[in-house]
Write an enzyme that holds these catalytic residues in place. Structure first.
Site, PDB file in Angstrom:
ATOM      1  N   ALA A 166     -44.228  40.287 -22.364  1.00  0.00           N
ATOM      2  CA  ALA A 166     -45.639  39.897 -22.415  1.00  0.00           C
ATOM      3  C   ALA A 166     -46.208  39.787 -21.004  1.00  0.00           C
ATOM      4  O   ALA A 166     -45.482  39.545 -20.046  1.00  0.00           O
ATOM      5  CB  ALA A 166     -45.783  38.566 -23.139  1.00  0.00           C
ATOM      6  N   PHE A 203     -53.078  32.540 -18.052  1.00  0.00           N
ATOM      7  CA  PHE A 203     -53.432  32.985 -19.415  1.00  0.00           C
ATOM      8  C   PHE A 203     -54.866  33.533 -19.487  1.00  0.00           C
ATOM      9  O   PHE A 203     -55.614  33.222 -20.419  1.00  0.00           O
ATOM     10  CB  PHE A 203     -53.288  31.845 -20.427  1.00  0.00           C
ATOM     11  CG  PHE A 203     -51.885  31.420 -20.746  1.00  0.00           C
ATOM     12  CD1 PHE A 203     -50.783  32.146 -20.314  1.00  0.00           C
ATOM     13  CD2 PHE A 203     -51.659  30.274 -21.503  1.00  0.00           C
ATOM     14  CE1 PHE A 203     -49.486  31.740 -20.615  1.00  0.00           C
ATOM     15  CE2 PHE A 203     -50.365  29.858 -21.821  1.00  0.00           C
ATOM     16  CZ  PHE A 203     -49.284  30.590 -21.370  1.00  0.00           C
ATOM     17  N   ASN A 227     -45.164  30.643 -26.442  1.00  0.00           N
ATOM     18  CA  ASN A 227     -44.976  30.522 -24.991  1.00  0.00           C
ATOM     19  C   ASN A 227     -45.280  29.093 -24.547  1.00  0.00           C
ATOM     20  O   ASN A 227     -46.437  28.684 -24.508  1.00  0.00           O
ATOM     21  CB  ASN A 227     -45.887  31.520 -24.267  1.00  0.00           C
ATOM     22  CG  ASN A 227     -45.642  31.555 -22.770  1.00  0.00           C
ATOM     23  OD1 ASN A 227     -44.877  30.766 -22.225  1.00  0.00           O
ATOM     24  ND2 ASN A 227     -46.306  32.481 -22.097  1.00  0.00           N
ATOM     25  N   SER A 237     -44.919  28.979 -19.318  1.00  0.00           N
ATOM     26  CA  SER A 237     -45.664  29.428 -18.141  1.00  0.00           C
ATOM     27  C   SER A 237     -45.871  28.241 -17.210  1.00  0.00           C
ATOM     28  O   SER A 237     -46.257  27.158 -17.650  1.00  0.00           O
ATOM     29  CB  SER A 237     -47.020  30.005 -18.547  1.00  0.00           C
ATOM     30  OG  SER A 237     -47.831  30.179 -17.394  1.00  0.00           O
ATOM     31  N   LYS A 281     -40.187  31.046 -26.164  1.00  0.00           N
ATOM     32  CA  LYS A 281     -39.929  31.554 -24.807  1.00  0.00           C
ATOM     33  C   LYS A 281     -39.824  30.381 -23.845  1.00  0.00           C
ATOM     34  O   LYS A 281     -40.732  29.561 -23.764  1.00  0.00           O
ATOM     35  CB  LYS A 281     -41.038  32.513 -24.361  1.00  0.00           C
ATOM     36  CG  LYS A 281     -40.754  33.164 -22.999  1.00  0.00           C
ATOM     37  CD  LYS A 281     -41.718  34.295 -22.707  1.00  0.00           C
ATOM     38  CE  LYS A 281     -41.349  35.018 -21.424  1.00  0.00           C
ATOM     39  NZ  LYS A 281     -42.221  36.184 -21.160  1.00  0.00           N
ATOM     40  N   ASN A 294     -38.887  32.967 -18.797  1.00  0.00           N
ATOM     41  CA  ASN A 294     -40.172  33.176 -18.135  1.00  0.00           C
ATOM     42  C   ASN A 294     -39.943  33.186 -16.615  1.00  0.00           C
ATOM     43  O   ASN A 294     -38.814  33.273 -16.152  1.00  0.00           O
ATOM     44  CB  ASN A 294     -41.142  32.057 -18.551  1.00  0.00           C
ATOM     45  CG  ASN A 294     -42.588  32.519 -18.595  1.00  0.00           C
ATOM     46  OD1 ASN A 294     -43.060  33.220 -17.701  1.00  0.00           O
ATOM     47  ND2 ASN A 294     -43.302  32.123 -19.633  1.00  0.00           N
ATOM     48  N   SER A 323     -41.748  43.210 -14.339  1.00  0.00           N
ATOM     49  CA  SER A 323     -41.863  43.349 -12.886  1.00  0.00           C
ATOM     50  C   SER A 323     -41.095  44.562 -12.373  1.00  0.00           C
ATOM     51  O   SER A 323     -41.557  45.253 -11.458  1.00  0.00           O
ATOM     52  CB  SER A 323     -41.364  42.084 -12.184  1.00  0.00           C
ATOM     53  OG  SER A 323     -42.167  40.973 -12.513  1.00  0.00           O
TER      54      SER A 323
END
Length: 334
Positions: free
Chosen positions: A59, A112, A169, A172, A214, A243, A316
């Site tokens: 994501a 977000f 999630n 984050s 997550k 994450n 990434s």
């Protein structure tokens, strides 16, 4: 591949602009029939779903599900879109995305940014893709953390019929207090409420959509033990590990290395893989694991599998290596 030629131009742009341009170029190439990367099938059954291969997109790349068909042309075994929130939000102030090429790393504090769950649903409905689609859900920044479960419920209900699986999630680092949902009564209440609603929706629609959590890599052994117990108690279907990290190990003295936000890319590989290994040991194959964090070559995907992952995700690494990384990872995993 062509990405190696385009990368210097993209890296000359501000990271967020390069991100937008890359997606736009992918969409154009897809429309012109130029995106057809053939990946050898390596079917994996996980969470009751048959994945054509075990390498997925994490994501964050396609937050609003606007590029699903183009991304599908790259050969992913599955695609995860989001993170999405109930209402649109602009995210944190720019600049909020930083490349650290010397370490094949990225720091982001996006927050977000997305167009809201209703727009994402419209985008998913418009897509032709019929493969495995995960939808990653979160809470709005202005929703008090004690009311976070309400935001997750809104998103769960709205995306339920359009997702192959749904990711919750809570990890984050860029939404204030979000990670507090990984511990104590907050996690218990969240998982209990979402599981109850998931089962109600499954009965209502005669269709079961797996629920996945997550987590962050910045967890203690006690955290891992507690989260694992909660996952088993509420029969959560899967766990994504991990994450981004708040650690700056590997980038401390590099340009942008001390920017606030979550660190991803090569420096997080060892930390995330160790976290994966720890969860695998505690959970003992009772819940499938999806390994993500720092995969920049095929051997890294193999290491995630060896640490206990049934599936892996990349993001990434794509920015530094390009789409060839997908084929490399699929080929490496036996």
């Amino acid at each position: 591949m062509l990405y190696s030629l385009a990368r210097p131009m993209l890296f000359s742009l501000a990271p967020e602009r390069a991100h937008e341009l890359t997606l736009s170029m992918l969409k154009t190439a897809h429309k012109m029939g130029m995106l057809r990367q053939t990946i050898q099938p390596k079917p994996v059954t996980c969470m009751g779903i048959e994945f054509p291969n075990p390498v997925g997109l994490a994501a964050g790349l396609d937050k609003n599900g606007a590029y699903i068909d183009a991304l599908a042309g790259l050969g992913f075994g599955f695609i995860e879109i989001g993170t999405i929130t109930p209402r649109p939000q602009s995210g944190n102030p720019k600049p909020r995305l930083f490349r650290i090429p010397e370490a094949k790393a990225i720091i982001n504090r996006m927050g977000f940014n997305n167009e809201g769950v209703d727009q994402l649903v419209e985008n998913v409905k418009a897509a032709k893709f019929r493969g495995i689609l995960g939808i990653n859900i979160g809470k709005n920044a202005d929703t008090p953390v004690e009311n976070a479960v309400d935001d997750y419920l809104i998103c769960l209900e709205k995306v339920y019929n359009y997702a192959s699986y749904i990711t919750v999630n809570i990890s984050s680092p860029n939404t204030k207090n979000l990670r507090s949902l990984q511990s104590g009564d907050a996690l218990t209440e969240l998982l209990e409420t979402l599981k109850k609603r998931q089962l109600e929706l499954a009965e209502q629609y005669h269709h079961y959509v797996p629920l996945v959590l997550k987590v962050a890599p910045d967890l203690t052994h006690e955290d891992i033990q507690f989260i694992s117990e909660q996952l088993l108690t509420f029969k959560i279907d899967g766990l994504i590990v991990t994450n981004t990290t708040l650690s700056r190990e590997g980038v401390e003295n590099l340009p942008f290395g001390n920017e606030a936000g979550g660190l991803s890319g090569a420096p997080v590989f060892e930390k995330s893989t160790e976290c994966l290994r720890s969860f695998a040991k505690v959970l003992n194959d009772q819940i499938p694991l999806i390994g993500v964090g720092g995969i920049t070559q095929g051997e890294h995907a193999v290491a995630k599998k060896d640490a206990g992952a049934s599936l892996v995700q990349i993001y990434s690494g794509l920015i530094y290596t390009g789409p060839d990384l997908i084929k490399e990872c699929v080929s490496a995993i036996t």
